[in-house]
Design an enzyme around this catalytic site. Structure first.
Site, PDB file in Angstrom:
ATOM      1  N   SER A 234       0.768  -1.117   0.074  1.00 63.15           N
ATOM      2  CA  SER A 234      -0.122   0.003   0.057  1.00 63.15           C
ATOM      3  C   SER A 234       0.839   1.339  -0.026  1.00 63.15           C
ATOM      4  O   SER A 234       2.026   1.202   0.346  1.00 63.15           O
ATOM      5  CB  SER A 234      -0.975  -0.008   1.408  1.00 63.15           C
ATOM      6  OG  SER A 234      -1.361   1.205   1.497  1.00 63.15           O
TER       7      SER A 234
ATOM      8  N   TYR B  35      -1.982   0.073  11.012  1.00 57.61           N
ATOM      9  CA  TYR B  35      -2.117  -0.113   9.592  1.00 57.61           C
ATOM     10  C   TYR B  35      -0.714   0.162   8.645  1.00 57.61           C
ATOM     11  O   TYR B  35      -0.237  -0.641   8.022  1.00 57.61           O
ATOM     12  CB  TYR B  35      -3.401   0.403   8.823  1.00 57.61           C
ATOM     13  CG  TYR B  35      -3.549  -0.074   7.354  1.00 57.61           C
ATOM     14  CD1 TYR B  35      -3.814  -1.381   7.213  1.00 57.61           C
ATOM     15  CD2 TYR B  35      -3.168   0.843   6.360  1.00 57.61           C
ATOM     16  CE1 TYR B  35      -3.943  -1.732   5.602  1.00 57.61           C
ATOM     17  CE2 TYR B  35      -3.393   0.442   5.035  1.00 57.61           C
ATOM     18  CZ  TYR B  35      -3.817  -0.895   4.792  1.00 57.61           C
ATOM     19  OH  TYR B  35      -3.906  -1.300   3.505  1.00 57.61           O
TER      20      TYR B  35
HETATM   21  P1  NDP Z   1     -11.597  -6.096   0.517  1.00 58.09           P
HETATM   22  O1  NDP Z   1     -12.044  -6.067   1.987  1.00 58.09           O
HETATM   23  O2  NDP Z   1     -12.454  -5.980  -0.521  1.00 58.09           O
HETATM   24  O3  NDP Z   1     -10.918  -7.734   0.698  1.00 58.09           O
HETATM   25  C1  NDP Z   1      -9.997  -8.390   1.542  1.00 58.09           C
HETATM   26  C2  NDP Z   1      -9.933  -9.715   1.182  1.00 58.09           C
HETATM   27  O4  NDP Z   1      -9.040 -10.230   2.299  1.00 58.09           O
HETATM   28  C3  NDP Z   1     -10.990 -10.508   1.619  1.00 58.09           C
HETATM   29  O5  NDP Z   1     -11.305 -11.392   0.219  1.00 58.09           O
HETATM   30  C4  NDP Z   1     -11.192 -11.080   2.840  1.00 58.09           C
HETATM   31  O6  NDP Z   1     -11.637 -12.279   2.849  1.00 58.09           O
HETATM   32  C5  NDP Z   1      -9.607 -11.371   3.073  1.00 58.09           C
HETATM   33  N1  NDP Z   1      -9.211 -11.493   4.356  1.00 58.09           N
HETATM   34  C6  NDP Z   1      -9.138 -10.655   5.128  1.00 58.09           C
HETATM   35  N2  NDP Z   1      -8.853 -11.193   6.455  1.00 58.09           N
HETATM   36  C7  NDP Z   1      -8.416 -12.706   6.019  1.00 58.09           C
HETATM   37  C8  NDP Z   1      -8.092 -13.431   6.998  1.00 58.09           C
HETATM   38  N3  NDP Z   1      -7.871 -13.433   8.324  1.00 58.09           N
HETATM   39  N4  NDP Z   1      -7.844 -14.695   6.491  1.00 58.09           N
HETATM   40  C9  NDP Z   1      -8.171 -14.784   4.730  1.00 58.09           C
HETATM   41  N5  NDP Z   1      -8.806 -14.228   4.123  1.00 58.09           N
HETATM   42  C10 NDP Z   1      -8.717 -12.764   4.593  1.00 58.09           C
HETATM   43  O7  NDP Z   1     -10.231  -5.033   0.649  1.00 58.09           O
HETATM   44  P2  NDP Z   1      -9.171  -5.006  -0.740  1.00 58.09           P
HETATM   45  O8  NDP Z   1      -9.757  -5.863  -1.963  1.00 58.09           O
HETATM   46  O9  NDP Z   1      -9.206  -3.590  -0.991  1.00 58.09           O
HETATM   47  O10 NDP Z   1      -7.942  -5.483   0.254  1.00 58.09           O
HETATM   48  C11 NDP Z   1      -7.066  -6.276  -0.587  1.00 58.09           C
HETATM   49  C12 NDP Z   1      -5.660  -5.922  -0.055  1.00 58.09           C
HETATM   50  O11 NDP Z   1      -5.332  -4.642  -0.725  1.00 58.09           O
HETATM   51  C13 NDP Z   1      -5.345  -5.736   1.325  1.00 58.09           C
HETATM   52  O12 NDP Z   1      -4.207  -6.095   1.799  1.00 58.09           O
HETATM   53  C14 NDP Z   1      -5.495  -4.134   1.721  1.00 58.09           C
HETATM   54  O13 NDP Z   1      -4.651  -3.892   2.799  1.00 58.09           O
HETATM   55  C15 NDP Z   1      -4.676  -3.908   0.315  1.00 58.09           C
HETATM   56  N6  NDP Z   1      -4.982  -2.334  -0.153  1.00 58.09           N
HETATM   57  C16 NDP Z   1      -6.166  -2.018  -0.266  1.00 58.09           C
HETATM   58  C17 NDP Z   1      -6.443  -0.518  -0.450  1.00 58.09           C
HETATM   59  C18 NDP Z   1      -7.762  -0.097  -0.681  1.00 58.09           C
HETATM   60  O14 NDP Z   1      -7.667   1.221  -0.785  1.00 58.09           O
HETATM   61  N7  NDP Z   1      -8.615  -0.886  -0.989  1.00 58.09           N
HETATM   62  C19 NDP Z   1      -5.235   0.344  -0.964  1.00 58.09           C
HETATM   63  C20 NDP Z   1      -3.921  -0.257  -0.625  1.00 58.09           C
HETATM   64  C21 NDP Z   1      -3.866  -1.629  -0.483  1.00 58.09           C
HETATM   65  P3  NDP Z   1     -12.766 -13.190   3.973  1.00 58.09           P
HETATM   66  O15 NDP Z   1     -13.276 -11.764   4.642  1.00 58.09           O
HETATM   67  O16 NDP Z   1     -13.588 -13.891   3.084  1.00 58.09           O
HETATM   68  O17 NDP Z   1     -11.693 -13.822   4.618  1.00 58.09           O
HETATM   69  C1  8X3 Z   2      -5.039   1.376   1.614  1.00 62.23           C
HETATM   70  C2  8X3 Z   2      -4.928   2.903   1.293  1.00 62.23           C
HETATM   71  O1  8X3 Z   2      -4.560   5.347   1.881  1.00 62.23           O
HETATM   72  O2  8X3 Z   2      -6.068   4.092   3.240  1.00 62.23           O
HETATM   73  O3  8X3 Z   2      -4.029   0.862   1.801  1.00 62.23           O
HETATM   74  O4  8X3 Z   2      -3.811   3.454   3.337  1.00 62.23           O
HETATM   75  S1  8X3 Z   2      -4.804   3.918   2.383  1.00 62.23           S
END
Ligand code: NDP
Ligand code: 8X3
Length: 247
Positions: free
Chosen positions: A135, A148
């Site tokens: 991120s 985070y």
């Molecule tokens: P979502 O919440 O849409 O998806 C998160 C995914 O992670 C889900 O499929 C969830 O599945 C899975 N997950 C969470 N905890 C667990 C666990 N304990 N075991 C297994 N699976 C888990 O968010 P995003 O798609 O946005 O996030 C994906 C990645 O992208 C993350 O690492 C996030 O930090 C990163 N990210 C996101 C950004 C944003 O702005 N959205 C920006 C930068 C990075 P389930 O709940 O079914 O287990």
């Molecule tokens: C997710 C983006 O800006 O909330 O990683 O950290 S931010």
């Protein structure tokens, strides 16, 4: 033989979009997450488009589950370490330690457990690609985001170090560091408060999971001699964690 891609966190957002895109590219998908109904729906969608998908329902925080589900896989060509979350957005003196545990256990320890069981398969095959979803929080610490940001700084460090560790084994390591992506991320961060989650994207056209999947598709199709070490993907209206131009 078809290539196998393991996608963690495939039930939503970036992971779901990437699983669909990689399935369309011809990878056999191993989709993981905790929500079995979502995994089943994803499998149907990939297979109705002519792809192949197996599902593994487990929690990446539990090392025994990670090893039990991923240990038996014979072949993994691509690992997308995507499962993760932000929980809470407040000053350090008001943080909930349960949120802190969830972030560190998922974003850092979960990624490590998954990598520890999958990477030896790649080492044995002398080939493979690991893509870690970091991120902008992995290089830009921001107010209210200490834990985070710390967890994503860890992903940034781990990605750089594992790239060196696996260099001689012919394994590529890529870190993708997105800015704002509209997924379930903010809903999870705000513990289900949809109004607060929606405000995150007011006046901005954020990235989507499909946008990140587009980059992943490009990265995995590069020739063997070429790797993307690290890529930052932002909405055009966001310059950095602190600079968002809202219309
Ligand atoms: P979502 O919440 O849409 O998806 C998160 C995914 O992670 C889900 O499929 C969830 O599945 C899975 N997950 C969470 N905890 C667990 C666990 N304990 N075991 C297994 N699976 C888990 O968010 P995003 O798609 O946005 O996030 C994906 C990645 O992208 C993350 O690492 C996030 O930090 C990163 N990210 C996101 C950004 C944003 O702005 N959205 C920006 C930068 C990075 P389930 O709940 O079914 O287990
Ligand atoms: C997710 C983006 O800006 O909330 O990683 O950290 S931010």
């Amino acid at each position: 033989m078809k290539k196998v891609a393991v996608v963690t966190g495939a039930t939503s957002g970036i992971g779901r979009a990437a699983a669909l895109r990689l399935g369309a590219l011809g990878y056999d998908i191993v989709a993981t997450g905790r929500r079995a109904d979502r995994l089943e729906a994803l499998k149907k969608e990939i297979e109705s488009a002519g792809g192949q998908c197996d599902t593994l329902c487990f929690d990446v925080r539990v090392e025994e589950e990670v090893n039990r589900y991923l240990g038996p896989l014979e072949r993994v060509d691509l690992l997308l370490n995507n499962a993760g979350l932000a929980a809470g957005l407040e000053h350090i003196d008001k943080g909930d330690t349960a949120d802190w545990d969830a972030m560190i256990d998922t974003n850092v320890k979960g990624l490590l457990y998954v990598t520890r069981i999958v990477s030896p398969k790649m080492v044995a095959a002398e080939s493979g690609h690991i893509i870690n979803i970091g991120s902008i929080a992995g290089t830009e610490p921001y107010e209210n985001g200490a834990v985070y940001c710390a967890s994503k700084h860890a992903v940034h460090a781990i990605s750089q170090a594992m790239r060196a560790d696996l260099l001689a084994d012919g394994i590529k390591v890529t870190e993708i560091r997105p800015g704002m992506v509209e997924t379930e991320f903010s809903l999870v961060r705000f513990h289900g408060d949809q109004g607060r989650a929606d405000k995150t994207y007011t006046g901005v056209t954020p990235l989507t999971g499909d946008d990140i999947a587009e980059a992943i598709a490009w990265i995995v199709q590069l020739p063997r001699h070429m790797n993307v070490n690290d890529i930052v993907l932002m909405p055009s209206q966001q310059a950095a964690a602190y600079y968002t131009h809202r219309k």
